[in-house]
Structure formats: structure tokens, C-alpha cells
Design an enzyme around this catalytic site. Sequence first.
Site, PDB file in Angstrom:
ATOM      1  N   GLY A 260     -22.624 -55.155  29.749  1.00 48.35           N
ATOM      2  CA  GLY A 260     -23.959 -54.575  29.872  1.00 48.35           C
ATOM      3  C   GLY A 260     -23.921 -53.075  29.703  1.00 48.35           C
ATOM      4  N   ASN A 261     -24.994 -52.413  30.134  1.00 45.44           N
ATOM      5  CA  ASN A 261     -25.048 -50.953  30.067  1.00 45.44           C
ATOM      6  C   ASN A 261     -25.824 -50.415  31.264  1.00 45.44           C
ATOM      7  OD1 ASN A 261     -27.966 -50.782  29.235  1.00 45.44           O
ATOM      8  ND2 ASN A 261     -27.161 -51.864  27.452  1.00 45.44           N
ATOM      9  N   ARG A 262     -26.007 -49.102  31.298  1.00 42.65           N
ATOM     10  CA  ARG A 262     -26.550 -48.449  32.485  1.00 42.65           C
ATOM     11  C   ARG A 262     -28.075 -48.306  32.477  1.00 42.65           C
ATOM     12  NH1 ARG A 262     -22.076 -46.032  34.987  1.00 42.65           N
ATOM     13  NH2 ARG A 262     -20.299 -45.698  33.597  1.00 42.65           N
TER      14      ARG A 262
ATOM     15  N   ALA B  25     -32.237 -51.084  25.911  1.00 40.50           N
ATOM     16  CA  ALA B  25     -30.902 -50.720  25.445  1.00 40.50           C
ATOM     17  C   ALA B  25     -30.165 -52.021  25.127  1.00 40.50           C
ATOM     18  CB  ALA B  25     -30.168 -49.918  26.511  1.00 40.50           C
TER      19      ALA B  25
END
Length: 399
Positions: free
Chosen positions: A206-208, A275
Site C-alpha cells: 500500500g501507500n501513505r 494514490a
Amino acid sequence: MMTRIAVYLSGGIADYKAVEVVRNLQKMGHEVRVGMTKNAEAFVGKQTLAALTKHPVLDDLWAEEVIHKISHIELADWSELALVVPATANIIAKLANGIADDAVSTTLLATSSPIMVVPAMNTHMWEKAATQRNLHNLEQDGILVMEPATGRLAEGYSGKGRMPEPDEISSWMADFLNKEDILKGKKIIVTAGGTIEAIDPVRYIGNRSSGKMGIAIAQEAAKCGAEVSLLVGNITAALPTDPHIKIYQTKSAREMLAKLQEIFPQNDGLVMAAAVADYHPKEYVDHKIKKNQASDNLTIELEENPDILKTIAQTKRSDQIVVGFAAETNDLLENAHRKLEKKHADFIVANDVSKNVFGSDEDQVTILSKNRENDVWPLMTKKKVAEKIVQLIADHLTK
């Protein structure tokens, strides 16, 4: 255009200014009714407001003249806009936490129309962490909050917390009422948060991304009259509760693309604020991967995800708009220009995410589009960025 506006007074010295706000709204051609807390009546008599509006003032759920009408539901359903002025720290706390223990808080909880709040209180109360937390919750719920003025307070010293002047409040409301129709009749899709790509039932790539930017855009589009489809991946921000926002959970990039391909043809625009993960594990393991005692390493083979923005933008009709985001840590404008050329989007919102943007309430972006110079916006709240993006969309669709 005449709007049915319910004005709610809570108990503070600024109540005397609220009477002028009611008069201003009437002069603007709106129909006004009033609700008051018992504390507000210590500053302004309800007979004054009843005489001005030609309607009884709602201050008691159990009064004999209103008990048979379910008065709080009647007023909540009647109003097309609700204004809390002045809004004390107490009524703000109630509204933020769903407390309904008097006529005003109960009616506000039952209100489905837009709510606008004008805080007025001592500067120390305004600065308190609890008050700021409650105000943040209101904004997350799509409630509009007007910044209080800085000036002389009733306590005899200056500070932030003074209620703005009635003319300023009336102008703020007029701006809202005038802009709430700029996307009326339009259907807008917004994506928010980060997609997640499962490795096994426990772990994922995943991402932030927090989802704050996309959610702010969805809320602003809804305020401006649009019917909004909000596709959310993995988020940390609170989801909106606006009846004009339909929420879809699309965790992975492939899920998000499938939903967009299904609904984009029926919509007027898409804002790709999510995102999206560039890769997903080639093989999904249907059980938790255990630590390999014979090796210190784990190898996961990745394969590229579909390019959602490019795929959808290629199907765009001339009467539709697509806005993409370019979140970069280096060579911001060069990479954003390349994205604009390759993805077929109408606009690219470029932002540098190397500077603690994820999870922040502020952002600084540059707007790129073909045949136009780059438009560099100053650092501002994500809410303000959302307002400007929605105005950009409205202008484009009008043309």
C-alpha cells in the site's frame, strides 16, 4: 432565489448580532424561522424573533403549542439551509458528537440540509484542543464553519473568537447559496485514498495516502449541487455522511478500475485523487505466509497494475472532464507534464509529496493543462484546494 433558512441561536453575548443576521436574510428575500436555546433567551427574547419572522420560535420540545406537531422534525424538514449563529463551544460540541438534549441540538441532528456554523466564544475556549477537535469533526461531516474574527471580546481584552459582523455573515451565506448550483444536475466521480494489493490474507502492498484530499473534493462537489460517487481505497480520514455522496469501497487498483468502467459513462467528470498502487503481487497466497526458517529472505514477484487514469481518460467524451493527480517526490513539473501528455487528462494536479503532505490538512499544488501556462497555487488547506478544483471543473463543464 428564495431559500428556507432555519437560524439557531445558542447562548452568548453575540446573540444581539444574530437578530440583525435574521433581518439581513429577510432583506435578501429568504424565508426565515428561528430556534433558540434557553441560554440564548437570557440575551435576546424569543418574542423579538417571533415578531420578525412571523413564526413561533422553537425553544422547547414539550411546549403545549408544538408537542402535537413533532416540531423539531417539522423545522428540520422545512429548512433548505441551517445557520447556527452564534455557535458556542457547547453547541459545537453537541453538533460534532451527535448529542441531542434540547430543542436546538435535536433539530440540528434531524437536519439533512446544509448546515453553516458561526462560532463565537472566548479566545481561550476557541484555542482549546477539544474545541478544535470538534470543529475538525464538523468539517469532516461536511458542515461549513466560518472563521471567527479577532478583536475586542466581552471580557475586555482582544483575541480570536469574536463573532464576525452581520454583513460579513450574510455575504458568506450569499456566496454559498450562489455557488451551490454551479454543479447542479452534474454527476461527478471522485477517487480517494490509497489502493492496497493483497499478498496474503494478512499483508498487503500500500501507500501513505490518507484520503483527505479526495474526500474534501467529494464534499465540495456535493455542496455545489453535484451527485457524487466516491470510490475509496484504504483511508485514515473519516468518510462523509452527505446524502448526495454515494460511497463505493474499492480496495485494489483492479477493483477501482472495474467500478470506474461501469459508472464513468453515466457521469460528467472524474477526479482521480486516489494514490493507485503501480504493482500487485503476481501470486496471491490464500493463507498467512509463515517465516521461512531456512532463509532470511522472502521474494515476492510483482506485476504492473492497469493504468486507471489513462484507461478511463481514453474513453472520455467531449462533454466529460477528467482530472488526474501527480504525486511526486522529485522533478515534479517534468513528471507531471509527462503524465498530462500520456494520460489524456484535461488537468493534472501536481503536488510534491516529499514534504509531509500525506495526512496533512494543507497542500501546495500546481495545475497543468494543455495550451495553458502552469497555474501555481499557494500553500492552502486541502479544503480550499478542493474548492478551487471544483470551481475549475464547473468552469470547464460550462464551456
